[in-house]
Each structure stands twice: as structure tokens, then as C-alpha cells.
Design a protein around this motif. Structure first.
Motif: not given
Length: 87
Positions: A58-77
Motif C-alpha cells: 500500500g506504500g510506495d517505493i520509487l513512486g511505484q505502489l507496493v503490492a502485498e503479494s504476486l497474486d495482486e498482479l495481473a498479466g505475465p510478469v
């Protein structure tokens, strides 16, 4: 089989050329940590980078929103992990 201690010339460049979205698992907001530098470098090169760290979700690192887990990501990464592990 790939020797992960010694990649052949051009190996890293070949797979980086095929991706545009990279997850850095265990990303840190501490500039002294290697994962921070990895993220900064990839962002500078134009990659879409998602930091993944449950402790900073929920925070950010270098302006990017931090995800809690890989399950939150959509598409191939492409997933990078253990950037901060010392050998």
C-alpha cells in the motif's frame, strides 16, 4: 541447464528484451539495499516495475505502489527475487 552463478554472455539481455513488466519480490525502500538500486535501474530503462513486499504493501517505493503479494498482479510478469540476499 543454466549455471545461475555464471550466466553466459547475452543471457540476461535476451530475456530482458522480451519483457516490459517486472515484479521485484522483497523490494525495499532503503536506498542502501540492492533491491532499491535494481528497481531504480529498471525504472530508468523504461520497464514497468512493481515492488512486492507484504510489510510495505500500500506504500510506495520509487513512486511505484507496493503490492502485498504476486497474486495482486495481473498479466505475465517477470519476477525478480533475492536481490538483497548476500552470498
Amino acid at each position: 541447464m543454466i549455471d545461475h552463478d555464471h550466466y553466459p554472455a547475452g543471457y540476461t539481455q535476451s530475456w530482458l528484451a522480451k519483457v516490459s513488466s517486472i515484479a521485484v519480490v522483497g523490494a525495499s525502500s532503503n536506498p542502501a539495499r540492492p533491491s532499491y538500486g535494481v528497481m531504480a535501474y529498471l525504472l530508468d530503462k523504461g520497464y514497468f516495475v512493481t515492488p512486492v513486499n507484504p510489510g510495505q504493501a500500500g506504500g510506495d517505493i520509487l513512486g511505484q505502489l507496493v503490492a502485498e503479494s504476486l497474486d495482486e498482479l495481473a498479466g505475465p510478469v517477470l519476477r525478480l527475487r533475492d536481490c538483497d540476499t548476500q552470498v
